[in-house]
Design a protein around this motif. Structure first.
Motif, PDB file in Angstrom:
ATOM      1  N   SER A 384       0.838  -1.206   0.000  1.00 14.38           N
ATOM      2  CA  SER A 384       0.000   0.000   0.000  1.00 14.38           C
ATOM      3  C   SER A 384       0.871   1.254   0.000  1.00 14.38           C
ATOM      4  N   TYR A 385       1.959   1.248   0.774  1.00 13.41           N
ATOM      5  CA  TYR A 385       2.894   2.375   0.740  1.00 13.41           C
ATOM      6  C   TYR A 385       3.502   2.526  -0.660  1.00 13.41           C
ATOM      7  N   ARG A 388       1.131   4.224  -2.657  1.00 10.71           N
ATOM      8  CA  ARG A 388       1.143   5.655  -2.286  1.00 10.71           C
ATOM      9  C   ARG A 388       2.304   6.347  -3.002  1.00 10.71           C
ATOM     10  N   ASP A 389       3.445   5.686  -3.074  1.00  4.38           N
ATOM     11  CA  ASP A 389       4.579   6.189  -3.857  1.00  4.38           C
ATOM     12  C   ASP A 389       4.134   6.476  -5.298  1.00  4.38           C
ATOM     13  N   GLU A 392       1.594   9.452  -5.500  1.00  4.45           N
ATOM     14  CA  GLU A 392       2.200  10.765  -5.319  1.00  4.45           C
ATOM     15  C   GLU A 392       2.754  11.308  -6.641  1.00  4.45           C
ATOM     16  N   VAL A 423      -4.006   4.176   3.798  1.00  4.64           N
ATOM     17  CA  VAL A 423      -2.679   4.621   3.351  1.00  4.64           C
ATOM     18  C   VAL A 423      -2.793   5.657   2.246  1.00  4.64           C
ATOM     19  N   LEU A 424      -3.699   5.430   1.281  1.00  4.24           N
ATOM     20  CA  LEU A 424      -3.884   6.389   0.198  1.00  4.24           C
ATOM     21  C   LEU A 424      -4.753   7.567   0.613  1.00  4.24           C
ATOM     22  N   ASP A 425      -5.501   7.408   1.705  1.00  2.80           N
ATOM     23  CA  ASP A 425      -6.445   8.410   2.192  1.00  2.80           C
ATOM     24  C   ASP A 425      -7.488   8.739   1.134  1.00  2.80           C
ATOM     25  N   SER A 469     -11.556   6.013   4.283  1.00  2.00           N
ATOM     26  CA  SER A 469     -10.357   6.270   5.070  1.00  2.00           C
ATOM     27  C   SER A 469     -10.715   6.733   6.473  1.00  2.00           C
ATOM     28  N   ALA A 478       0.408   8.340   7.235  1.00  6.16           N
ATOM     29  CA  ALA A 478       1.124   9.447   6.603  1.00  6.16           C
ATOM     30  C   ALA A 478       2.509   9.606   7.225  1.00  6.16           C
ATOM     31  N   PHE A 481       4.628   6.654   6.085  1.00  4.84           N
ATOM     32  CA  PHE A 481       5.078   6.755   4.694  1.00  4.84           C
ATOM     33  C   PHE A 481       6.393   7.517   4.598  1.00  4.84           C
TER      34      PHE A 481
END
Length: 505
Positions: A384-385, A388-389, A392, A423-425, A469, A478, A481
């Motif tokens: 999940s992180y 998120r990478d 972004e 994680v992504l919110d 979320s 956050a 991350f």
């Protein structure tokens, strides 16, 4: 005789081929699947025998048909999907020259660097994407340099789903989305590029005509009908790449909705009215006319989940699905953050945003307090992180979404879905059916006019679960991350030194 009322989608995945029969209103009528094996003759290599795909189709299609009542004349049309970039090479006699090099193969790192040094900006300008080991162009430069005899024998280059479809129709064509995926198409014009092909001396005559994904390209032949149980003459629609039909089948048909795919690899996709060429993103035309979808991707997702299961949890003879259920229960007992355990899913290098085939996976922060469930939860969080990478990168370029539809086998995990939402919110939605074979079946319906246009198929998509979320967990992740990124940056040079050490440098 009643009118045909079913649509068949056939998807070639990295580990199996799946056939899905759906009704015109999107209900699943029957499905079948069959495993496809992957070989790794050398570290970082990933190959398959195309004839295994055909054998899998000859098993999966009859199974789906049997579950739908067994009458092949109910099928109104068929369409196909498979992973982009993967190619099949035939000689003048129609013989497959060598195993297909898959999209996740990393052998062409040296050729990728050479192409970037020679024409990095120009490739991006023409193809709307940057050369990397995922793409067909550097893979075929590898073929030219390492297997020159095979290179000289090439008479036809098929993309994977097109070669499979040709077993049903005898045709030779591709669609623009898969064409762009070879990095041999001028994405500005939609035609094969003399300049890009010229970088590797690739013969344009070996490349197929380009049609629309929804174009009818033939009918099931008598020979294919005998092998698969289908009715001779059934209309066949071209189809396109798996991610294109997955995002389509999940409902990414308007701004504000993105798609996160938790499959062998993981991707984050967003709809855009135009391409956004960028060295850290992937651009494809979309099934929706006059739109593009922009992707960022992480190499290992469900493949990492399976690796963890098979390496640390599964004993010989045990049911794999039951072990996944056990892992889910263990992870559910672990608090968010896995009590300081971090995982980076770089088991086979990484794509977005690092584009580094030498990165390797890790678990960092292990203590005596960590048990089996921590490692499972850390894997969910780490992937999940990584997404998120990926997200972004999209956000930095003005692209994003408030809601993500999920596809892929990893979406079966409720804990993973909620973790991804936190994680992504964003809000995460799970469609009732949203795999590539479902999307391919919808596309078959568009091709024969069962739906008035591409957007009309949205009525067949149903959401069965929603995860919002949680503000407290989102804030916790956050902060996590930031640590995730710092650990990656610290370990990247060591990953490179480990590679050099193992190579004897």
């Amino acid at each position: 005789m009643p009118a045909p009322d079913l649509l068949l989608g056939i998807d070639l995945g990295a580990g199996s081929l799946k056939a899905s029969l759906i009704t015109f209103d999107g209900a699943l009528a029957g499905e079948g699947s069959h495993a496809v094996s992957t070989s790794a003759p050398k570290p970082g290599w990933s190959e398959q025998d195309p004839w295994d795909w055909w054998r899998a189709a000859c098993a999966a299609v009859p199974a789906a048909l049997a579950r739908a009542g067994g009458d092949p004349k109910r099928i109104a049309a068929i369409s196909f999907s498979a992973g982009a970039h993967t190619q099949v090479l035939e000689d003048r006699a129609g013989q497959v020259i060598r195993p297909a090099i898959l999209w996740n193969d990393q052998r062409s790192g040296q050729q990728t660097r050479a192409l970037r040094e020679r024409a990095d900006d120009r490739i991006l300008e023409i193809g709307y994407n940057r050369a990397n080991p995922t793409w067909t162009l550097p893979q075929m430069l590898w073929l030219k340099e390492v297997e020159p005899e095979a290179f000289r024998r090439v008479h036809r280059l098929y993309v994977a789903k097109d070669w499979l479809r040709s077993r049903f129709t005898g045709g030779f064509e591709t669609d623009l989305i898969d064409g762009v995926g070879t990095l041999m198409v001028d994405a500005r014009t939609g035609d094969w590029s003399d300049e890009l092909c010229g970088l590797i001396d690739w013969p344009l005559a070996s490349l197929p005509p380009i049609v629309q994904p929804k174009s009818r390209v033939g009918s099931v032949t008598a020979e294919a009908a005998r092998a698969t149980g289908l009715a001779e003459g059934t209309p066949v629609i071209c189809g396109t790449s798996d991610t294109a039909v997955e995002t389509y089948g999940a409902g990414m048909m308007r701004p504000g909705i993105g798609v996160a795919k938790l499959a062998t690899a993981a991707t984050v996709s967003v709809l855009s009215p135009h391409a956004v060429p960028h060295k850290e993103m992937i651009n494809y035309p979309h099934v929706i006319p006059d739109h593009w979808y922009v992707i960022t991707a992480t190499n290992s997702c469900a493949s990492a989940h399976k690796w963890l299961r098979d390496t640390f949890f599964r004993r010989d003879g045990e049911d794999g699905s039951a072990i996944f259920d056990q892992m889910e229960r263990l992870a559910s007992a672990v608090p968010p953050g896995s009590e300081g355990l971090f995982f980076h899913p770089y088991l086979n290098g990484e794509r977005s945003p690092h584009w580094d085939p030498l990165l390797r996976a890790d678990f960092v922060g292990i203590g005596f307090n960590h048990g089996p469930g921590h490692f499972v939860r850390a894997l969910y969080e780490g992937i999940s992180y990584s997404l998120r990478d990926c997200l972004e990168v999209l956000r930095a370029n003005g692209l994003g979404f408030a809601t993500a539809r999920l596809t892929g086998g990893g979406a079966k995990s409720a804990l993973w879905r909620q973790t991804l939402a936190d994680v992504l919110d964003v809000t995460v939605e799970l469609p009732a059916v949203a795999d590539a074979s479902f999307g391919a079946a919808l596309l078959a319906g568009v091709g024969i006019g069962a739906f008035s246009d591409e957007a009309a198929a949205e009525a067949a998509i149903r959401v069965v679960a929603t995860h919002r979320s949680d503000p407290e967990r989102a804030e916790h992740y956050a902060r996590g991350f930031v640590l995730y990124r710092e650990i990656q940056a610290a370990l990247a040079p060591l990953n490179h030194r480990i590679h050099a050490h193992m190579a004897g440098a």
